[in-house]
Every structure is written in C-alpha cells, then in structure tokens.
Motif scaffolding. Structure first.
Motif, short mmCIF file in Angstrom:
data_model
loop_
_atom_site.label_atom_id
_atom_site.label_comp_id
_atom_site.label_asym_id
_atom_site.label_seq_id
_atom_site.Cartn_x
_atom_site.Cartn_y
_atom_site.Cartn_z
N THR A 192 -11.86 20.05 -10.67
CA THR A 192 -12.04 19.58 -12.04
C THR A 192 -11.04 18.48 -12.39
O THR A 192 -11.36 17.56 -13.14
CB THR A 192 -11.90 20.75 -13.03
N ALA A 193 -9.83 18.54 -11.82
CA ALA A 193 -8.83 17.52 -12.11
C ALA A 193 -9.26 16.16 -11.59
O ALA A 193 -9.13 15.13 -12.28
CB ALA A 193 -7.49 17.92 -11.50
N ARG A 194 -9.79 16.12 -10.36
CA ARG A 194 -10.23 14.84 -9.80
C ARG A 194 -11.43 14.28 -10.57
O ARG A 194 -11.54 13.08 -10.79
CB ARG A 194 -10.61 15.02 -8.33
N ALA A 195 -12.37 15.16 -10.95
CA ALA A 195 -13.53 14.70 -11.71
C ALA A 195 -13.09 14.09 -13.04
O ALA A 195 -13.58 13.04 -13.46
CB ALA A 195 -14.51 15.85 -11.94
N ALA A 196 -12.15 14.77 -13.72
CA ALA A 196 -11.68 14.27 -15.01
C ALA A 196 -10.90 12.97 -14.87
O ALA A 196 -11.04 12.05 -15.68
CB ALA A 196 -10.81 15.33 -15.69
N ALA A 197 -10.08 12.87 -13.82
CA ALA A 197 -9.27 11.68 -13.63
C ALA A 197 -10.11 10.45 -13.34
O ALA A 197 -9.72 9.33 -13.67
CB ALA A 197 -8.26 11.91 -12.50
N ALA A 198 -11.26 10.64 -12.70
CA ALA A 198 -12.11 9.50 -12.33
C ALA A 198 -13.02 9.05 -13.46
O ALA A 198 -13.65 7.99 -13.38
CB ALA A 198 -12.95 9.86 -11.11
N ALA A 199 -13.13 9.86 -14.51
CA ALA A 199 -14.00 9.49 -15.63
C ALA A 199 -13.30 8.46 -16.51
O ALA A 199 -12.08 8.34 -16.52
CB ALA A 199 -14.35 10.73 -16.45
N GLY A 200 -14.08 7.72 -17.26
CA GLY A 200 -13.51 6.69 -18.12
C GLY A 200 -14.60 5.90 -18.81
O GLY A 200 -15.73 6.37 -18.97
N MET A 201 -14.27 4.71 -19.18
CA MET A 201 -15.23 3.84 -19.86
C MET A 201 -16.35 3.45 -18.91
O MET A 201 -16.11 3.07 -17.77
CB MET A 201 -14.53 2.59 -20.39
#
Length: 277
Positions: A137-146
């Motif tokens: 979940t940490a990697r998925a969240a870190a890669a999200a953005g605009m």
C-alpha cells in the motif's frame, strides 16, 4: 504481454497491458515437512513453528504488521520454511527500486516478502503478519499523484462516458483522502465503448502494484496513478473477463486477510507443531 484491462474478452480487447502473475491452474495440497531424516531439521523445525505461531497469535488488527527477518537463514532452515509455508491465494508484484515479490503462505495473513537488491538497498527476505504487507500500500500511495489528463477539447469521437467516470473517480479519491470513504464503480453497468475504456486506461495510468487473488475466483488488481484507485477484475475458469470495476480504497478488500483468518492461522500452525515430537 497480455491484456490487463480489456474492454471485452477475446477479439474485442484493446492494447497491451502490463505483465501480471499467471492465474493458478493447480490445487496445492499441504504436506507437513518431513523432519525424520535430518537431525538439524528436528531441532530447528519446532523452534520455527513456535516462533511463527507466537507471532500470529500475538497479532492484533489495530496494530502495524509484524515482521520476521529471514535474511540470515541457513540452507536447512530455508528448505524447511519453503516446504512449510507453501503458496496461498494471494500474490503480488511491486515494481520499482527495489522490485518486490509478495506471496501469501498457506497460513492466511502470513506473507513472504522478497525484494531484489536495488541501488540503495540490499536484497531482503522476510515474513510479515497482517491483512496485507505494508510496503504494497505504501508503494501504491507513493506513486499516485496528479494525472496527465487529456485535453477535453480533443477527445476522440467515440469517447463519451469515460470523462464522466474519470470526474467521479477524482471526486471520490479526494473524498477518500479526507474521510476514508471507499467507493466502487462497476464498468459493466455503464455504457462504455472500447474507445471509452482505452481513454480511461490512458488517463488513469498504471501504478506499480499488481495483485492476483484466487480466493473468490480469479481476481487481478492493479493500482493506478490516481490516489487510492484500483482496477479490480474477475475472470472465469476460461480466463474470460466477467467483472470489470474500479475501486476507491487503500487496497481492495479481496486482497486482504481478515483478523479472524489470522487467528485461525495461529491455531493451524500450532496444530502442525503438534505433529512433531
């Protein structure tokens, strides 16, 4: 390469998606490791069973995942644990540096996490206890953005409903960040041409996390570049798409172990320990 998010199964599908873990074809039957011929295994086997059983029993669902480092295992210990833990219903690939492979063991909620050596990190091998490994979940969240959104004025002629779906997803993603409220959109219930789906795939992009679950039928999950937004797809025994959806969540629940399952795993591994003198 195979279609990951097809508009239709078979000849109507579009484009090439990312690599994903192959769907399981065989049923695995658990056989406890044989300790009778190896004095070392007779000594270390019960110790490992006790250590893992205690960690499973101590887990509480309101706490962070517990980890057991396996980096310094001897060859005998690694062989024993490989036989004992087997392969469960959920596996995942986390792309990036380092790339990480995750497999649930036959004991639900007990995960094997292996990472390749990266530029700034050594290789790793560990067990983790919890609903889902935290790194996923940490990697998925870190890669999200605009999102790099296409120009609305230059939409392809047959793209009609996809921009409305995307607008709802963006609003629901923001609501999740503020309140934790999840949401699911079943794309099979929305009139969507192949062009709509192709546009939506391009707009959402591909995140670094791919999950395969076989617990409730074959299910493939892929993170996107929109925060807490996942493609969730179910397939039948012929690998034909039967449900195509988008889910707003930290991680779709189908990939996660429940607290009751983890407690049951503690009982099961202690039952295995009771087989050895």
């Amino acid at each position: 390469m195979s279609d990951f998010i097809p508009a239709r199964s078979g000849p109507g599908s579009f484009g090439d998606g990312p690599d994903y873990l192959a769907l399981p074809k065989d049923v695995t039957v658990f056989v406890p490791p044989d300790l009778t011929d190896d004095p070392l295994l007779r000594r270390i086997g019960p110790a490992w069973l006790g250590r893992i059983g205690d960690a499973l029993a101590a887990y509480r669902d309101d706490e962070p995942a517990r980890g057991i480092d396996l980096a310094g295992l001897s060859a005998a210990e690694r062989r024993f644990l490989d036989e004992l833990l087997g392969h469960g219903e959920v596996s995942a690939l986390v792309l990036g540096d380092p790339a990480i492979r995750i497999e649930e063991t036959i004991f639900t909620g007990l995960w094997r996490v292996r990472c390749e050596a990266g530029a700034d990190v050594p290789a790793c091998d560990r067990l983790e206890i919890g609903p889902i490994p935290a790194i996923l979940t940490a990697r998925a969240a870190a890669a999200a953005g605009m999102l790099d959104l296409p120009d609305a004025a230059s939409l392809p002629e047959l793209v009609v409903n996809a921009p409305h779906i995307l607008a709802e997803l963006i609003a629901r993603s923001a609501a999740f960040a503020a309140t934790g409220a999840g949401h699911m959109i079943n794309l099979d219930l929305v009139p969507m041409a192949n062009e709509d789906l192709a546009w939506l795939v391009g707009a959402l992009g591909e995140g670094p996390v791919v999950v395969l679950s076989s617990g409730y039928g074959a299910c493939r999950i892929r993170s996107t570049r929109l925060t807490a937004t996942w493609w969730v797809q179910y397939f039948n025994a012929s690998d034909a798409l039967i449900l195509n959806s988008l889910e707003i969540a930290a991680i779709p629940a189908v990939a996660c172990a429940a607290a009751d399952d983890i407690a049951e795993s503690a009982l099961r591994i202690r039952a295995v320990a009771a087989l050895y003198p």
